[in-house]
Design an enzyme around this catalytic site. Structure first.
Site, mmCIF file in Angstrom:
data_model
loop_
_atom_site.group_PDB
_atom_site.id
_atom_site.type_symbol
_atom_site.label_atom_id
_atom_site.label_comp_id
_atom_site.label_asym_id
_atom_site.label_seq_id
_atom_site.Cartn_x
_atom_site.Cartn_y
_atom_site.Cartn_z
ATOM 1 N N HIS A 54 0.851 -1.185 0.000
ATOM 2 C CA HIS A 54 0.000 0.000 0.000
ATOM 3 C C HIS A 54 0.896 1.247 0.000
ATOM 4 C CE1 HIS A 54 0.388 -1.058 4.390
ATOM 5 N NE2 HIS A 54 0.958 0.119 4.327
HETATM 6 C C1 T46 Z 1 3.008 0.709 6.793
HETATM 7 C C2 T46 Z 1 3.753 -0.549 7.064
HETATM 8 C C3 T46 Z 1 5.225 -0.329 7.183
HETATM 9 C C4 T46 Z 1 -4.045 -0.237 13.630
HETATM 10 O O1 T46 Z 1 -5.132 -0.444 14.204
HETATM 11 N N1 T46 Z 1 -3.300 0.833 13.977
HETATM 12 C C5 T46 Z 1 -2.102 1.118 13.378
HETATM 13 O O2 T46 Z 1 -1.452 2.119 13.738
HETATM 14 C C6 T46 Z 1 -1.653 0.219 12.345
HETATM 15 C C7 T46 Z 1 -0.326 0.502 11.637
HETATM 16 C C8 T46 Z 1 -2.410 -0.849 12.009
HETATM 17 N N2 T46 Z 1 -3.594 -1.081 12.643
HETATM 18 C C9 T46 Z 1 -4.378 -2.284 12.304
HETATM 19 C C10 T46 Z 1 -4.937 -2.324 10.897
HETATM 20 C C11 T46 Z 1 -4.960 -3.804 10.576
HETATM 21 O O3 T46 Z 1 -6.142 -4.386 11.080
HETATM 22 O O4 T46 Z 1 -3.486 -3.408 12.393
HETATM 23 C C12 T46 Z 1 -3.787 -4.357 11.380
HETATM 24 C C13 T46 Z 1 -2.547 -4.644 10.520
HETATM 25 O O5 T46 Z 1 -2.234 -3.478 9.759
HETATM 26 P P1 T46 Z 1 -1.699 -3.536 8.251
HETATM 27 O O6 T46 Z 1 -2.293 -4.696 7.561
HETATM 28 O O7 T46 Z 1 -1.904 -2.196 7.621
HETATM 29 O O8 T46 Z 1 -0.150 -3.811 8.498
HETATM 30 P P2 T46 Z 1 1.045 -3.815 7.438
HETATM 31 O O9 T46 Z 1 2.185 -4.490 8.100
HETATM 32 O O10 T46 Z 1 0.620 -4.336 6.112
HETATM 33 O O11 T46 Z 1 1.405 -2.237 7.217
HETATM 34 C C14 T46 Z 1 1.882 -1.466 8.305
HETATM 35 C C15 T46 Z 1 1.186 -0.089 8.333
HETATM 36 O O12 T46 Z 1 -0.224 -0.266 8.319
HETATM 37 C C16 T46 Z 1 1.583 0.786 7.175
HETATM 38 O O13 T46 Z 1 1.192 2.117 7.439
HETATM 39 O O14 T46 Z 1 3.515 1.598 6.127
HETATM 40 O O15 T46 Z 1 3.291 -1.271 8.195
#
Ligand code: T46
Length: 138
Positions: A54
């Protein structure tokens, strides 16, 4: 935006070392170029898992592998770069409007992320074609 101007860079933090070991201190707008509004960390990532995929419309972040290692791939719509993250005294600054993917997580990897804003799903672009359209429309 044009080729060769991707705003992603590795920041080397000063290590305050002595005979007891090492310490890195990070202060907002000092070692990182933004006010830190949020900190989160990714750990226990299963092998062969890819994360990210993303971009953010506004968010700026610094990623630090404080333990273990992983690979971060960044893409501004024009070029892609790969960074091996394996050093707790180095942080990868990723500006807004950069597509990112994380892979090759070691079992012990802890990826610490410093973010310029609070969590907002509205700031995410999760579709690559949409990301490219967004960037090219600027
Ligand atoms: C990025 C990369 C490096 C939250 O509730 N609060 C938060 O601050 C974050 C970051 C995530 N979440 C929740 C949203 C999803 O349900 O945690 C779950 C996993 O998040 P996500 O699938 O977005 O995680 P990654 O590892 O794909 O991405 C993350 C960050 O979201 C993103 O901003 O740049 O790490």
């Amino acid at each position: 935006m044009s080729v060769g101007t991707m705003n992603v860079k590795m920041i080397e933090f000063e290590v305050k070392g002595d005979e007891r070991g090492s310490l890195v201190a990070i202060e907002e707008c000092m070692q990182v170029p933004f006010q830190i509004k949020r900190v989160y960390y990714i750990f226990g990532t299963k092998s062969n898992v890819k994360r990210g995929a993303h971009a953010h419309k506004e968010l700026q972040q610094v990623l630090i592998a404080v333990n273990g290692s992983c690979t971060v791939i960044v893409d501004d719509g024009f070029e892609r770069k790969e960074f091996d993250m394996n050093c707790p005294s180095k942080g990868l600054f990723i500006d807004k409007l950069i597509w990112r993917e994380m892979e090759n997580f070691s079992p012990d990897c802890v990826l610490l992320v410093l973010a310029s804003d609070y969590y907002s799903e509205a700031d995410y672009i999760r579709d690559y074609a949409e990301f490219k359209n967004y960037v090219f429309s600027l």
